[in-house]
Design a protein around this motif. Structure first.
Motif, PDB file in Angstrom:
ATOM      1  N   GLU A 106       3.472  10.001   0.456  1.00  0.00           N
ATOM      2  CA  GLU A 106       2.130  10.366   1.035  1.00  0.00           C
ATOM      3  C   GLU A 106       1.668  10.039   2.224  1.00  0.00           C
ATOM      4  O   GLU A 106       0.581  10.665   2.817  1.00  0.00           O
ATOM      5  N   MET A 107       2.217   8.788   2.969  1.00  0.00           N
ATOM      6  CA  MET A 107       1.752   8.249   4.203  1.00  0.00           C
ATOM      7  C   MET A 107       2.565   8.959   5.424  1.00  0.00           C
ATOM      8  O   MET A 107       3.716   9.082   5.170  1.00  0.00           O
ATOM      9  N   GLN A 164       2.655   2.151  -3.351  1.00  0.00           N
ATOM     10  CA  GLN A 164       1.778   2.578  -4.234  1.00  0.00           C
ATOM     11  C   GLN A 164       1.488   4.188  -4.079  1.00  0.00           C
ATOM     12  O   GLN A 164       1.204   4.854  -4.901  1.00  0.00           O
ATOM     13  N   ARG A 165       1.959   4.925  -2.819  1.00  0.00           N
ATOM     14  CA  ARG A 165       1.742   5.926  -2.315  1.00  0.00           C
ATOM     15  C   ARG A 165       3.007   6.615  -1.810  1.00  0.00           C
ATOM     16  O   ARG A 165       3.214   6.917  -0.790  1.00  0.00           O
ATOM     17  N   TYR A 198       0.883  -1.160   0.025  1.00  0.00           N
ATOM     18  CA  TYR A 198       0.085   0.179  -0.226  1.00  0.00           C
ATOM     19  C   TYR A 198       0.887   1.246   0.002  1.00  0.00           C
ATOM     20  O   TYR A 198       0.426   2.125  -0.621  1.00  0.00           O
ATOM     21  N   ALA A 199       2.153   1.172   0.662  1.00  0.00           N
ATOM     22  CA  ALA A 199       2.731   2.377   0.720  1.00  0.00           C
ATOM     23  C   ALA A 199       3.703   2.659  -0.364  1.00  0.00           C
ATOM     24  O   ALA A 199       3.804   3.805  -0.938  1.00  0.00           O
TER      25      ALA A 199
END
Length: 329
Positions: free
Chosen positions: A158-159, A154-155, A151-152
């Protein structure tokens, strides 16, 4: 010559007597202690796991010694504020510190002003030995470290993640994990785990580190999603939540709570406190309260044994801080 020898012998006798009187005075002092309330400085905000444990301990010690043990919360700077306050206090047994591993053994690697845990404090007793919990918001579609990494990635950039302070155990554990997983997230330091949990469950913060003792209810209610446990073993409260090591990211260092006094506190007094804390831990009533707070019982250690734990963990966390690339301020 005989006169000189007699004079020298007289001086030696006088010094010996003075030393004996001084030793007896120190030995007798703890018997009169305490004759007024004792401050129990806590390195966390109210409502956190450390605070909850402190109030249980204060009640037990107050009953045992016949004087109130008054909890005084001094949160901030990963426990540094509380540590500095107690390190500067008189070593008379009327100011004690209840803190956690991160505040005592991590801070020296992060802050040049941090009190040396072996030079500025007397280790009294270890209470609990456990891992911390990495949790996610129900609004984030992750349930383990593998899913979090994906998930991270892919971003990128942003996190963010939360911990109970800059240089805290949660902060260094996460930075170590991020480095091994080759992902980046922004650290958001808080004053306590209660605030981290509030923002994670609201979705303001996607993930964060919390202590189990104060946040178990939110996890069981599904308002926080457990992803991993630091340390070497799973938590009894969450047998289905794997450790970081089981998920491919080993982190063997555990956390603990500990009771300390300013350096120079009489050994006899330290020993009395140690014995009373261990006696409290051994009672079914206190163990039940620890269980209710989700704090695993630690082995019964003497002050010298606990001091060795502090020394060993200080070295271990210094290596972790270096590996994570966190430099002292």
């Amino acid at each position: 010559m005989n006169g000189n020898r007699r004079h020298g012998l007289g001086v030696m006798v006088a010094l010996t007597l003075a030393s004996t009187v001084s030793s007896l005075a120190w030995a007798q002092e703890p018997a009169a202690w305490p004759n007024r309330p004792v401050r129990l400085v806590v390195a966390s905000a109210a409502a956190g796991g450390t605070d909850a444990l402190a109030r249980v301990l204060a009640e037990q010690l107050g009953t045992a010694f016949g004087k109130p043990f008054v909890v005084e919360n001094k949160p901030g700077a990963n426990g540094l504020i509380a540590s500095e306050n107690v390190a500067a206090a008189a070593p008379d047994g009327y100011t004690l510190l209840l803190t956690y591993a991160g505040a005592m053994v991590v801070n020296p690697s992060l802050y040049t002003r941090a009190p040396d845990p072996l030079k500025r404090f007397e280790a009294i007793a270890q209470i609990g030995s456990f891992g911390n919990l990495l949790v996610a918001s129900p609004k984030v579609p992750v349930h383990n470290l593998k899913e979090l990494v994906a998930y991270a990635k892919q971003r990128p950039g942003e996190m963010s993640y939360g911990s109970w302070g800059m240089g805290s155990g949660g902060h260094l554990t996460m930075e170590t994990f991020l480095k091994k997983a080759n992902i980046s997230m922004t650290h958001a330091p808080y004053k306590g785990t209660a605030a981290v949990a509030t923002d994670v469950q609201a979705g303001t913060l996607p993930v964060g580190w919390v202590d189990v003792s104060s946040q178990i209810g939110l996890v069981k209610a599904g308002r926080l999603v457990p992803l991993a446990v630091s340390g070497t073993s799973r938590l009894p409260q969450f047998p289905d939540v794997p450790t970081m090591g089981e998920q491919g990211y080993p982190f063997p260092t555990t956390s603990w709570y500990g009771l300390f006094a300013p350096a120079g506190t009489p050994k006899a007094l330290v020993d009395r406190l140690n014995q009373e804390v261990l006696r409290a831990i051994a009672t079914p009533a206190f163990r039940d309260r620890l269980t209710a707070l989700n704090v695993p019982v630690s082995p019964s250690l003497t002050p010298a044994q606990f001091r060795k734990v502090v020394a060993d963990d200080t070295v271990a966390w210094h290596h972790i801080a270096e590996t994570a690339g966190v430099k002292p301020e």
